[in-house]
Design an enzyme around this catalytic site. Structure first.
Site, short mmCIF file in Angstrom:
data_model
loop_
_atom_site.label_atom_id
_atom_site.label_comp_id
_atom_site.label_asym_id
_atom_site.label_seq_id
_atom_site.Cartn_x
_atom_site.Cartn_y
_atom_site.Cartn_z
N TRP A 102 -6.62 -8.12 2.52
CA TRP A 102 -5.90 -7.51 3.64
C TRP A 102 -6.85 -6.74 4.53
CZ3 TRP A 102 -2.04 -10.34 4.02
CH2 TRP A 102 -1.27 -10.72 2.92
N ASP A 169 -3.66 1.43 6.04
CA ASP A 169 -2.66 0.42 5.67
C ASP A 169 -2.11 0.85 4.31
OD1 ASP A 169 -1.23 -1.76 4.79
OD2 ASP A 169 -2.84 -3.22 5.04
N LYS A 193 7.04 -4.26 0.40
CA LYS A 193 6.53 -3.97 -0.94
C LYS A 193 7.24 -2.76 -1.53
CE LYS A 193 2.98 -6.92 -0.11
NZ LYS A 193 2.12 -7.14 1.06
C1 LIG Z 1 1.28 -7.62 1.92
C2 LIG Z 1 0.26 -6.79 2.59
C3 LIG Z 1 -0.08 -7.00 3.94
C4 LIG Z 1 0.50 -8.10 4.79
O1 LIG Z 1 1.80 -7.81 5.13
P1 LIG Z 1 2.64 -8.79 6.09
O2 LIG Z 1 3.84 -7.93 6.35
O3 LIG Z 1 2.93 -10.02 5.32
O4 LIG Z 1 1.87 -9.06 7.31
C5 LIG Z 1 -1.02 -6.14 4.48
N1 LIG Z 1 -1.60 -5.18 3.78
C6 LIG Z 1 -1.30 -4.95 2.48
C7 LIG Z 1 -1.98 -3.85 1.73
C8 LIG Z 1 -0.36 -5.77 1.85
O5 LIG Z 1 -0.06 -5.56 0.55
#
Ligand SMILES: *Cc1c(COP(=O)(O)O)cnc(C)c1O
Length: 357
Positions: A102, A169, A193
């Site tokens: 990511w 993030d 998540k």
């Molecule tokens: C799943 C995830 C993403 C991507 O998320 P999307 O909503 O599918 O774009 C980005 N960063 C982290 C840490 C993730 O776990």
């Protein structure tokens, strides 16, 4: 229907009561005899949802009006582009820590927008640890980090101290533990998540950091346009935002972050101590960087996998196969997963040991 123990990495488990409330709202929202899915986002009833969904984030993060909260489409992946687009000045530099897939995708987008420096990386060991002790350039426009690396099961236990804006993030560990949110200029998280269903991404940003890049901004990619529109510049993802609100209300009602942090620690301790004790298994990451959200582990003898898989499937466990980049197993321990489910997994691991021993 028997209970399934859902360890899915994402979209992840939501509280049962939230799923019930959400399904009711699909039929009859707020006693309007209309579905939430068929009313205007400008209706009073929906505006209330949006207002609360925005304010509860600030409440849980304990920040004031210097921050704004947005719910946007496009996933966390769109934020990989929007962050540099809104914060990286035309002649400036952005600094990134590369802790996995990511983070790498975020770096790729930033490089397309401006000068981007990777100041630390754990790629040399397939991202199985968190880099430490790196130098942060004092003249960068911001530092971008990933608090929890969903795929590898590593988590930052503390955050870099810096005097440049810190961007994080937090997709896979938001609201799982206490953080000092005021240390961050921008926090974003795909909801699916740990805070709701897929379809909306939460962005919390300090207002005074915006409008400084010198670039002409496309409206839909401009945080300031979305802030001015109250996160309704265009039609927002109404249902995912509503279910996110329900999930955060569930968290708050039960005791908030200090409540869930304790339970998350118990869940992680229970599982990691079994991974370390059980001679058949081994953890995949540096012990000090182990994630409390995604626990990754292997069978030392991979040829035993089919037999182990049969056992946990019989116990109604779902979603513990590891990511294709790491292999083995990954148990995601998100907020809505009860301690009891972790106990079931640990019991299966013990049972497997006695079967093989
Ligand atoms: C799943 C995830 C993403 C991507 O998320 P999307 O909503 O599918 O774009 C980005 N960063 C982290 C840490 C993730 O776990």
């Amino acid at each position: 229907m028997s209970k399934v123990h859902n360890f899915s990495a994402g979209p992840g488990i939501l509280p049962q009561e939230v799923l019930k409330q959400a399904s009711e709202a699909c039929i009859n929202f707020d006693n309007l005899n209309l579905s939430l899915l068929e009313i205007s986002h400008r209706s009073k009833n929906y505006e209330k949802v949006m207002d609360e969904a925005r304010s509860i984030v600030k409440e849980l993060f304990e920040v004031g009006d210097e921050y704004e909260v947005l719910y946007l489409g496009g996933g966390a992946s769109l934020q990989f582009a929007m962050v540099p687009y809104n914060l990286l000045r035309e002649n400036g530099t952005a600094a990134y820590v590369n802790t996995g897939v990511w983070a790498s995708k975020a770096i790729k987008e930033a490089k397309l927008i401006g000068n981007t420096k990777v100041i630390a990386s754990s790629e040399d060991k397939n991202f199985n640890y968190i880099p430490k002790g790196y130098e942060i350039p004092g003249d960068a426009d911001y530092l971008h980090i990933t608090s929890n690396n969903t795929i590898y099961g590593t988590q930052m236990k503390s955050f870099p101290k810096c005097n440049i804006p810190l961007v994080c993030d937090m997709s896979s560990d938001i609201f799982s533990r206490k953080v000092n949110a005021k240390d961050f200029t921008l926090i974003y998280a795909g909801a699916q998540k740990n805070m709701g269903p897929a379809g909306s991404t939460m962005v919390m940003v300090k207002k005074d950091a915006l409008g400084k890049t010198g670039r002409k901004m496309l409206s839909m990619l401009d945080y300031q346009v979305h802030i001015k529109g109250g996160s309704m510049y265009n039609t927002p993802p109404v249902f995912p935002i509503y279910v996110t609100l329900l999930t955060l209300q569930w968290l708050k009602k039960n005791g908030g972050i200090s409540w869930i942090e304790k339970i998350n620690q118990q869940k992680a301790d229970l599982l990691y101590s079994e991974i370390d004790r059980n001679p058949l298994f081994i953890g995949t990451t540096a012990v000090e960087d182990r994630s409390n959200m995604n626990a990754c582990f292997l069978l030392k003898d991979a040829s035993l996998e089919p037999e182990f898989d049969k056992l946990w499937k019989e116990a109604n466990i779902s979603g513990i196969r590891g990511h294709r980049d790491v292999g083995g197993y990954r148990a995601s321990l998100y907020n809505a997963l009860p301690l009891e489910s972790v106990q079931v997994l640990v019991d299966v691991m013990k049972q497997f040991e006695s079967k093989k021993g």
